[in-house]
Design an enzyme around this catalytic site. Structure first.
Site, PDB file in Angstrom:
ATOM      1  CE  LYS A 196      -1.981   2.979   2.119  1.00  0.00           C
ATOM      2  NZ  LYS A 196      -1.912   4.441   1.834  1.00  0.00           N
ATOM      3  N   GLY A 248       6.554   4.685   8.490  1.00  0.00           N
ATOM      4  CA  GLY A 248       5.755   5.904   8.543  1.00  0.00           C
ATOM      5  C   GLY A 248       5.860   6.531   9.917  1.00  0.00           C
ATOM      6  CB  SER A 249       3.724   8.977  11.606  1.00  0.00           C
ATOM      7  OG  SER A 249       2.487   8.302  11.551  1.00  0.00           O
ATOM      8  CB  THR A 250       6.125   7.438  16.197  1.00  0.00           C
ATOM      9  OG1 THR A 250       7.482   7.429  15.742  1.00  0.00           O
ATOM     10  CG2 THR A 250       6.049   6.748  17.546  1.00  0.00           C
ATOM     11  CD  GLU A 251      -1.027  10.275  15.243  1.00  0.00           C
ATOM     12  OE1 GLU A 251      -0.304  11.057  14.592  1.00  0.00           O
ATOM     13  OE2 GLU A 251      -2.261  10.408  15.359  1.00  0.00           O
ATOM     14  N   GLY A 253       2.305   3.859  13.547  1.00  0.00           N
ATOM     15  CA  GLY A 253       3.008   2.626  13.914  1.00  0.00           C
ATOM     16  C   GLY A 253       2.451   2.036  15.202  1.00  0.00           C
ATOM     17  CD  GLU A 270      12.404   3.364   8.940  1.00  0.00           C
ATOM     18  OE1 GLU A 270      12.376   4.274   9.804  1.00  0.00           O
ATOM     19  OE2 GLU A 270      12.457   3.592   7.727  1.00  0.00           O
ATOM     20  CB  CYS A 304      12.594   8.165   9.005  1.00  0.00           C
ATOM     21  SG  CYS A 304      13.457   7.002   7.956  1.00  0.00           S
ATOM     22  CD  GLU A 401       9.919  12.016  11.871  1.00  0.00           C
ATOM     23  OE1 GLU A 401       8.758  11.571  11.982  1.00  0.00           O
ATOM     24  OE2 GLU A 401      10.854  11.348  11.408  1.00  0.00           O
TER      25      GLU A 401
HETATM   26  P1  NDP Z   1       1.604   8.121   8.080  1.00  0.00           P
HETATM   27  O1  NDP Z   1       2.329   7.325   9.097  1.00  0.00           O
HETATM   28  O2  NDP Z   1       0.203   8.472   8.339  1.00  0.00           O
HETATM   29  O3  NDP Z   1       1.654   7.389   6.666  1.00  0.00           O
HETATM   30  C1  NDP Z   1       2.484   6.300   6.320  1.00  0.00           C
HETATM   31  C2  NDP Z   1       1.675   5.269   5.534  1.00  0.00           C
HETATM   32  O4  NDP Z   1       0.681   4.669   6.367  1.00  0.00           O
HETATM   33  C3  NDP Z   1       0.907   5.843   4.360  1.00  0.00           C
HETATM   34  O5  NDP Z   1       0.823   4.885   3.334  1.00  0.00           O
HETATM   35  C4  NDP Z   1      -0.452   6.089   4.983  1.00  0.00           C
HETATM   36  O6  NDP Z   1      -1.457   6.196   4.023  1.00  0.00           O
HETATM   37  C5  NDP Z   1      -0.621   4.852   5.814  1.00  0.00           C
HETATM   38  N1  NDP Z   1      -1.559   4.971   6.923  1.00  0.00           N
HETATM   39  C6  NDP Z   1      -2.097   6.094   7.467  1.00  0.00           C
HETATM   40  N2  NDP Z   1      -2.902   5.761   8.504  1.00  0.00           N
HETATM   41  C7  NDP Z   1      -2.850   4.418   8.628  1.00  0.00           C
HETATM   42  C8  NDP Z   1      -3.450   3.485   9.536  1.00  0.00           C
HETATM   43  N3  NDP Z   1      -4.223   3.884  10.542  1.00  0.00           N
HETATM   44  N4  NDP Z   1      -3.165   2.174   9.379  1.00  0.00           N
HETATM   45  C9  NDP Z   1      -2.344   1.755   8.402  1.00  0.00           C
HETATM   46  N5  NDP Z   1      -1.768   2.584   7.512  1.00  0.00           N
HETATM   47  C10 NDP Z   1      -2.002   3.911   7.618  1.00  0.00           C
HETATM   48  O7  NDP Z   1       2.413   9.421   7.794  1.00  0.00           O
HETATM   49  P2  NDP Z   1       1.836  10.770   7.141  1.00  0.00           P
HETATM   50  O8  NDP Z   1       2.029  10.681   5.710  1.00  0.00           O
HETATM   51  O9  NDP Z   1       0.474  11.108   7.630  1.00  0.00           O
HETATM   52  O10 NDP Z   1       2.837  11.810   7.768  1.00  0.00           O
HETATM   53  C11 NDP Z   1       2.611  12.285   9.092  1.00  0.00           C
HETATM   54  C12 NDP Z   1       3.915  12.519   9.785  1.00  0.00           C
HETATM   55  O11 NDP Z   1       4.587  11.291   9.957  1.00  0.00           O
HETATM   56  C13 NDP Z   1       4.884  13.351   8.985  1.00  0.00           C
HETATM   57  O12 NDP Z   1       4.679  14.683   9.205  1.00  0.00           O
HETATM   58  C14 NDP Z   1       6.195  12.873   9.496  1.00  0.00           C
HETATM   59  O13 NDP Z   1       6.540  13.574  10.648  1.00  0.00           O
HETATM   60  C15 NDP Z   1       5.955  11.452   9.857  1.00  0.00           C
HETATM   61  N6  NDP Z   1       6.437  10.506   8.835  1.00  0.00           N
HETATM   62  C16 NDP Z   1       7.532   9.812   9.131  1.00  0.00           C
HETATM   63  C17 NDP Z   1       8.036   8.922   8.224  1.00  0.00           C
HETATM   64  C18 NDP Z   1       9.251   8.171   8.550  1.00  0.00           C
HETATM   65  O14 NDP Z   1       9.736   7.403   7.715  1.00  0.00           O
HETATM   66  N7  NDP Z   1       9.781   8.334   9.723  1.00  0.00           N
HETATM   67  C19 NDP Z   1       7.439   8.712   6.915  1.00  0.00           C
HETATM   68  C20 NDP Z   1       6.227   9.465   6.705  1.00  0.00           C
HETATM   69  C21 NDP Z   1       5.777  10.324   7.654  1.00  0.00           C
HETATM   70  P3  NDP Z   1      -1.796   7.648   3.415  1.00  0.00           P
HETATM   71  O15 NDP Z   1      -0.527   8.317   3.066  1.00  0.00           O
HETATM   72  O16 NDP Z   1      -2.522   7.280   2.219  1.00  0.00           O
HETATM   73  O17 NDP Z   1      -2.550   8.362   4.474  1.00  0.00           O
END
Ligand code: NDP
Length: 490
Positions: A196, A248-251, A253, A270, A304, A401
């Site tokens: 995804k 993706g984000s810690t939240e 995760g 990660e 990240c 972050e």
């Molecule tokens: P997210 O963690 O929301 O997105 C990462 C992936 O997860 C995307 O494919 C997203 O889909 C998907 N996703 C979102 N919500 C869920 C869920 N509840 N269950 C499963 N998958 C989900 O990051 P954001 O893009 O919203 O960015 C928010 C913040 O996160 C950024 O400002 C940054 O600080 C941090 N971030 C950190 C990353 C890292 O590698 N450390 C990478 C990306 C973001 P979709 O994009 O379609 O919403």
């Protein structure tokens, strides 16, 4: 840093300009509409749902993309299960390797197309997508292709087995590269995948699906479900998923860890970071400046492991900041497709709002903001490279972050203080050390709580090298032999 320094920087900006050097976008043919990639074919979402993906540098809509709903998720996981049981896991590793090598070679052949598409959909400079994202993605497939027939020698017992169907959710900062990090080890180990991509950057994952077709990959081995966060949330909850891999984000995760608890699915996360890039007084200053710039302004700071907290030894702080400002004044911000561009567009309005809000918090908490003279384009999402000095550890810009081109500068006096400040974070993904002394590098590296530590360099990646974090930066490793462990049961 006084205002005199800023004036000096402004006058030292070169008076001459680079001629535009745009990469042609003709190499890519973007379809008006894209379907989901399920069971070897592209199809519309069962409920007809779609969303638009835009070029963040211009706000132009690039394409309309299918949005996967529950029926599509069930179909993709079922296709992956069939492919796993009937074709992919019984296949000898040497045969699986041939497909991975083919994908790697096609990625190389179509590298320019991928690079242009990535820059259009993500906003990152073509120089980075061309020289970093795409070659590293191909390198990952090459590297894991090499493991596919050697798994019994990888140190996981005499007969390591794949896990089954992997649900893989990736972010928007390195769309193709994160897809490669997820798919290559999973496929090499004999798993099948449902990927995804992020809502704002689906296009290179869909082109990669086309490459899977081109490489003759059996149907259902790789499935790509485009959609927003709800699609990701539903995918990781889908019955029949044996492995979840998330970047993706810690939240998010944390939410996924809660969902996965008790399901038996193996999980790797990660997540975010707030890395310290630590510069000692004996560091080669010019080299360190390049490392600091690369650490936080590479990919607009959407990284990240970005070196977003500069810890500089007090005795050299003034000179480092002054040289850094001078260097930042030479960065070129603008059209991501221009080969001279150093800093591209912020990936989305939402991310721009987040960066803007956190930078305003830095002002409100009393840190001093500085940006080089820099004209931002009228359209699109842009944020000038920014330095904050006078930052203290309690400031939000030192703790959270930002995920943007914003560097928080803190100082230290002794190595012990550097370690204490560097480790004063809930994250633990990466760190950088700049010093002339090898013994100090080792002393520091033993004390820093970070998964990856670079010494006298920053943001170096290699498929053979494991990558991952501690604490709120997640768990599990990607890359190297360690990356296979996430997709095997011994
Ligand atoms: P997210 O963690 O929301 O997105 C990462 C992936 O997860 C995307 O494919 C997203 O889909 C998907 N996703 C979102 N919500 C869920 C869920 N509840 N269950 C499963 N998958 C989900 O990051 P954001 O893009 O919203 O960015 C928010 C913040 O996160 C950024 O400002 C940054 O600080 C941090 N971030 C950190 C990353 C890292 O590698 N450390 C990478 C990306 C973001 P979709 O994009 O379609 O919403």
């Amino acid at each position: 840093m006084g205002s005199g320094t800023t004036a000096e920087v402004a006058t030292s900006t070169p008076a001459w300009e680079y001629a535009p050097a745009p990469e042609s976008r003709d190499i890519v043919s973007i379809a008006g509409e894209y379907g989901l990639f399920v069971d070897g074919e592209f199809r519309q979402a069962a409920d007809g749902g779609t969303f638009a993906t835009v070029n963040p540098a211009t706000e132009e809509t690039l394409a309309v993309v299918a949005e996967a709903g529950p029926a599509d998720i069930a179909a993709a996981v079922a296709a992956a299960r069939r492919a796993y049981e009937q074709v992919w896991s019984p296949m000898p590793g040497a045969e699986r390797a041939k497909y991975l090598y083919r994908i790697a070679r096609v990625l190389q052949e179509r590298a320019r197309e991928f690079a242009v598409l990535e820059s259009l959909d993500n906003g990152k400079p073509i120089r980075e997508s061309r020289d970093v994202d795409v070659p590293l993605a191909a390198a990952h497939f090459f590297y894991y292709a090499g493991w596919a027939d050697k798994l019994e020698h990888a140190g996981f017992g005499p007969d390591p087995r794949p896990l089954g169907v992997a649900a893989q959710v990736i972010p928007w900062n390195f769309p193709l590269l994160m897809a490669a990090w997820k798919l290559a080890p999973a496929l090499a180990a004999g798993n099948t995948c449902v990927l995804k991509p992020a809502e704002t950057t689906p296009l290179t994952a869909l082109l990669l699906a086309e490459v899977c077709q081109q490489a003759g990959l059996p149907d259902g081995v790789v499935n790509v479900l485009t959609g927003a966060g709800e699609t990701g949330a539903a995918l990781v909850q889908q019955r029949g998923v044996d492995k979840i891999a998330f970047t993706g984000s810690t939240e998010v995760g944390k939410q996924i860890a809660t969902t996965a608890a008790g399901t038996g699915a193996k999980l790797t996360l990660e997540l975010g970071g707030k890395a310290a890039n630590i510069v000692f007084d004996d560091a080669p200053v010019e080299q360190a400046i390049e490392g600091i710039v690369n650490g936080i302004f590479f990919n607009q700071g959407h990284v990240c492991c970005a070196g977003s907290r500069l810890l500089v030894q007090e005795s050299v702080a003034e000179i480092v900041i002054e040289r850094l400002q001078r260097r930042l004044a030479t960065l070129r911000l603008g059209d991501p497709l221009d080969k001279n561009t150093d800093v591209g567009a912020i990936n989305s309005r939402q991310q721009l709002d987040k960066i803007t809000e956190l930078a305003a918090a830095g002002d409100a908490e009393g840190a001093q903001r500085w940006s080089p003279p820099c004209e931002l384009p009228d359209k699109g999402f842009w944020f000038a490279p920014t330095l904050f000095t006078g930052v203290s550890q309690s400031h939000r810009i030192a703790r959270e972050e930002i995920f943007g081109p914003v560097l928080s500068v803190l100082t230290f006096r002794t190595p012990d203080e550097a370690v204490a400040k560097a480790n004063n974070t809930p994250y633990g993904l990466s760190a950088g050390i700049w010093t002339d002394k090898g013994s100090r590098i080792l002393w520091m590296a033993q004390r820093l709580r970070a998964g990856v530590i670079w010494a006298n360099t920053y943001n170096r990646f290699d498929p053979a090298s494991p990558f991952g974090g501690y604490q709120e930066s997640g768990y599990g490793r990607e890359g190297g032999r360690h990356g296979l462990a996430a997709y095997l049961s011994a």
